[in-house]
Motif scaffolding. Structure first.
Motif, PDB file in Angstrom:
ATOM      1  N   LEU A 107      37.411  39.971  46.233  1.00  0.00           N
ATOM      2  CA  LEU A 107      36.231  40.003  47.079  1.00  0.00           C
ATOM      3  C   LEU A 107      36.147  41.329  47.839  1.00  0.00           C
ATOM      4  CD1 LEU A 107      33.908  38.165  48.141  1.00  0.00           C
ATOM      5  CD2 LEU A 107      35.416  37.611  50.049  1.00  0.00           C
ATOM      6  N   THR A 108      37.317  41.760  48.347  1.00  0.00           N
ATOM      7  CA  THR A 108      37.340  42.919  49.246  1.00  0.00           C
ATOM      8  C   THR A 108      37.006  44.230  48.544  1.00  0.00           C
ATOM      9  OG1 THR A 108      39.076  41.777  50.458  1.00  0.00           O
ATOM     10  CG2 THR A 108      38.717  44.094  50.981  1.00  0.00           C
ATOM     11  N   TRP A 109      37.732  44.483  47.455  1.00  0.00           N
ATOM     12  CA  TRP A 109      37.595  45.816  46.838  1.00  0.00           C
ATOM     13  C   TRP A 109      36.168  46.158  46.427  1.00  0.00           C
ATOM     14  CZ3 TRP A 109      40.840  48.794  48.604  1.00  0.00           C
ATOM     15  CH2 TRP A 109      42.203  48.501  48.682  1.00  0.00           C
ATOM     16  N   PRO A 110      35.478  45.288  45.690  1.00  0.00           N
ATOM     17  CA  PRO A 110      34.118  45.664  45.283  1.00  0.00           C
ATOM     18  C   PRO A 110      33.189  45.924  46.463  1.00  0.00           C
ATOM     19  CG  PRO A 110      34.874  43.779  44.029  1.00  0.00           C
ATOM     20  CD  PRO A 110      35.872  43.988  45.111  1.00  0.00           C
ATOM     21  N   LEU A 111      33.332  45.113  47.520  1.00  0.00           N
ATOM     22  CA  LEU A 111      32.452  45.319  48.669  1.00  0.00           C
ATOM     23  C   LEU A 111      32.775  46.623  49.392  1.00  0.00           C
ATOM     24  CD1 LEU A 111      32.235  41.712  50.114  1.00  0.00           C
ATOM     25  CD2 LEU A 111      30.456  43.018  48.947  1.00  0.00           C
TER      26      LEU A 111
ATOM     27  N   GLU B 278      21.846  45.764  38.359  1.00  0.00           N
ATOM     28  CA  GLU B 278      23.090  45.159  38.879  1.00  0.00           C
ATOM     29  C   GLU B 278      23.724  46.168  39.816  1.00  0.00           C
ATOM     30  OE1 GLU B 278      23.252  45.802  35.279  1.00  0.00           O
ATOM     31  OE2 GLU B 278      21.819  44.158  35.121  1.00  0.00           O
ATOM     32  N   ASN B 279      23.947  45.757  41.059  1.00  0.00           N
ATOM     33  CA  ASN B 279      24.473  46.692  42.052  1.00  0.00           C
ATOM     34  C   ASN B 279      25.600  46.055  42.845  1.00  0.00           C
ATOM     35  OD1 ASN B 279      22.490  49.029  41.961  1.00  0.00           O
ATOM     36  ND2 ASN B 279      21.142  47.251  42.132  1.00  0.00           N
ATOM     37  N   PRO B 280      26.541  46.882  43.288  1.00  0.00           N
ATOM     38  CA  PRO B 280      27.578  46.362  44.183  1.00  0.00           C
ATOM     39  C   PRO B 280      26.973  46.052  45.541  1.00  0.00           C
ATOM     40  CG  PRO B 280      27.810  48.748  43.937  1.00  0.00           C
ATOM     41  CD  PRO B 280      26.733  48.306  42.992  1.00  0.00           C
TER      42      PRO B 280
END
Ligand SMILES: Nc1ncnc2c1ncn2[C@@H]1O[C@H](COP(=O)(O)OP(=O)(O)OP(=O)(O)O)[C@@H](O)[C@H]1O
Ligand SMILES: [Mg+2]
Lengths: 397, 258
Positions: free
Chosen positions: A153-157, A344-346
């Protein structure tokens, strides 16, 4: 925003003060207890002209030739110097008790403010650490967005936050500094003032409004352009298609953020550029520098630390921005992607927290607080980085 | 070294006229001192010669300035080009604080777009600092900041910076007013040696200094506040100091005002 200012600007003042700031500071320092008696006497005459041996100290920016303000300043200097020579008896009858009471009151007030600040910061950190810890320690059930574990969860955000903000600053920093240079050094006075005023108005627009603007005006406007770019320039990795049909992409969000933080960069840069001593500017021009060479030779080196501080402040604001990003971007969960034009976006940390908090319960809440801690750590890191950047090379000013 | 001719030069700050109708002929390889009471427009006049005056918002100049016959103020002349031929030293030393001593000296040379081999650069630095009488004091600290020098040394560094590009004319606006007698003497000596290569115009409040170093002296004055400054008298220093033709000059030299 003020929190960032508090963290950054003191560095600016103490370590690489533009000249008139340093003068003000010196004046303040003189008011410290050790020298209070002398200062009490010297100050009324010397506001802004500290009683240090001032022959070499540079004046702040002057509009006229230097001789003018020299003439104006000199009587003050000799005056304060002369008075400082015989301070003792004079200050003895200078109504000390009242002054001291005021001093003590003032000291108490500033101390209280400082303590409050530290306490507030400490309690925020404690809150984040205590409430965030269970999300990392606990087993990975019940995380928001059905994340398999907390790091997924953390890294992509975190990536999304850094990527969008970085893009925004890549646009806002050069444009903002350019506007500042133009409005101070190049534009005629009237145009410069007008430009400055409109920048300040831009700074006052609430971020929701920017979000709305990005969503309803900017995104539809750029969507065809995105399609065109993806078509022709799709071979460039970042610009590969298929382009988003709505225009609501990372690039659009970054543009909205850029417009949002632009005034911050521009107005802070403008202030430090104004402080560049005019005799240095004239020195460069007299050597045969063009306007741009003069800027490169003296203005940018002199204003470097202030501009860096402004950019870092803007980066902090961009990282923490929730509304504008949340409105423009519809994130794809767990995505790390450098594509600028796709649909598609972070997501970003701040907007993820804001969007998920209302329905969160149990460990989900802890996970969101954990994300807050991570964001806090990132901005803290950036601030520390700014501090080292702002530190002057050779102790010159 | 160049011949400098001013013809009916007037300078304005917005609506205020600071200098009126100054015509002055400045011979090559000479030192011309510009004297006169405070506020009479000496600095303003000096700054019209290298077109620095017009960088102030609202400021403008009329009349003619010719450098070796070439029009300086006209539309066909490039201020940057003029300034690269006319060096200037300011009243308050203004070395670039973010640069080392040698970078300061080379700043102007680099602006000319000349790529210097390190060897050449060293030579330019040494030649200029020697000419500015600063070499002995700084040769061991060329890489240190120029801001670490004393006021007098900083002023000589500025002179070195100005002459490193070998201008034709050197303008000096009260170059010694912030300096001690020893530094002043060093700079006066320097002016006299510079004379063989440059045309020097120096503004000074120090009449003794004008008498000591200059060949020609121009006396400017202003009737009362709000009026423009005018050139009252111009001639060889010896004759101006010994036999002034105007009573105003006489009064000024005798110390009656200004
Ligand atoms: N930037 C400016 N804007 C408006 N007026 C100015 C400006 N600079 C100078 N002046 C005015 O122009 C006149 C001439 O000033 P200038 O600085 O040339 O005098 P000066 O002869 O050099 O005096 P000093 O010997 O004190 O240096 C003065 O009346 C001054 O007030
Ligand atoms: Mg002057």
């Amino acid at each position: 925003m003020t929190a960032f200012a508090d963290q950054l600007l003191p560095v600016e003042l103490e370590e690489r003060a533009p000249d008139d700031l340093s003068q003000l500071l010196t004046a303040d320092r003189v008011a410290d207890p050790v020298d209070a008696s002398r200062a009490a006497d010297a100050q009324p005459a010397a506001r802004g002209v500290p009683p240090k041996p001032a022959e070499q100290s540079e004046q702040p920016v002057q509009l006229g030739p230097s001789t003018q303000s020299d003439r104006a300043a000199r009587p003050d200097r000799s005056d304060s110097a002369a008075r400082a020579d015989q301070p003792v008896q004079r200050s003895a009858r200078a109504g000390r008790p009242g002054r001291n009471l005021g001093d003590i009151g003032w000291r108490g007030l500033t101390l209280a403010a400082a303590v409050t600040t530290v306490l507030a910061l400490g309690s925020v950190m404690a809150f984040l650490a205590l409430e965030g810890a269970p999300a990392v320690a606990g087993d990975a059930t019940d995380l928001p967005a059905q994340a398999p574990d907390i790091w997924a969860l953390t890294w992509p955000l975190l990536f999304g936050s850094a990527w969008v903000s970085g893009l925004a600053l890549a646009v806002a920093a050069p444009v903002g500094v350019g506007i500042a240079l133009f409005s101070v050094l190049i534009a005629r006075r009237r145009l410069g003032g007008w430009l400055g005023a409109s920048i300040d108005i831009l700074a006052a627009v609430p971020s929701v409004v920017y979000g709305l603007w990005g969503l309803t005006v900017l995104a539809p406007l750029v969507a065809p352009a995105y399609a065109w770019v993806a078509d022709r320039l799709g071979w460039i990795p970042f610009l590969a298609g298929p382009a988003s049909a709505t225009g609501r992409t990372v690039l659009t969000a970054a543009m909205v953020l850029a417009v949002m933080v632009l005034p911050l960069v521009a107005s802070l840069s403008r202030e430090v550029i104004r402080l560049v001593p005019s005799n240095l500017i004239e020195g460069a021009l007299a050597l045969g520098a063009t306007r741009w060479e003069m800027i490169r030779l003296v203005v940018l080196p002199q204003a470097r630390s202030g501009i860096t501080a402004g950019v870092m402040l803007a980066l902090g604001r961009a990282l923490g921005e929730t509304m504008a990003v949340a409105m423009v971007l519809s994130p794809t969960p767990f995505l790390i992607s450098f594509h600028l034009l796709r649909s598609e976006n972070p997501g970003t940390v701040a907007s993820f927290i804001a969007q998920n908090f209302p329905e969160a319960h149990g460990l989900e809440t802890n996970a969101l607080i954990w994300l807050g801690l991570v964001l806090f750590a990132l901005t803290f890191l950036i601030n520390s980085l700014a501090r080292t950047l702002v530190r002057p090379k050779g102790g010159t000013t | 070294m160049s011949h400098l001719q001013l013809d009916r030069v007037s300078a304005y700050y917005g609506a205020f006229q600071a200098v009126a109708d100054v015509s002055l002929n400045i011979e090559p390889c000479s030192i011309t001192a510009l004297i006169g009471p405070s506020g009479c427009g000496k600095s303003t006049l000096l700054r019209t010669i290298n077109r620095l005056h017009e960088t102030i918002p609202g400021a403008r100049v009329t009349g003619d300035v010719r450098l070796n016959g070439q029009d300086v103020l006209g539309p066909g002349s490039d201020p940057v080009e003029v300034r690269s031929r006319v060096g200037m030293v300011f009243q308050r030393a203004n070395p670039f604080p973010t640069m080392s001593i040698s970078e300061n000296v080379l700043a102007g040379v680099k602006l000319r777009g000349r790529r210097l081999a390190p060897k050449q650069a060293e030579q330019v630095v040494e030649r200029s600092l020697k000419a500015a009488n600063l070499w002995q004091e700084t040769k061991d600290r060329l890489k240190k900041s120029g801001a670490g020098l004393s006021g007098g040394q900083q002023q000589r560094l500025c002179i070195a910076r100005a002459i490193a590009v070998q201008p034709e004319v050197l303008l000096m606006d009260e170059p010694c007013s912030a300096l001690d007698p020893a530094s002043t003497a060093a700079i006066e000596e320097l002016m006299v040696t510079l004379k063989s290569d440059y045309t020097v115009v120096v503004v000074t409040h120090n009449l003794a200094q004008a008498a000591r170093v200059s060949d020609q002296t121009a006396f400017m004055s202003v009737d009362r506040a709000g009026q423009p400054g005018r050139l009252i008298e111009h001639g060889s220093t010896v004759s101006l100091f010994n036999a002034p033709t105007q009573t105003a000059t006489c009064d000024y030299i005798a110390g009656k005002f200004g």
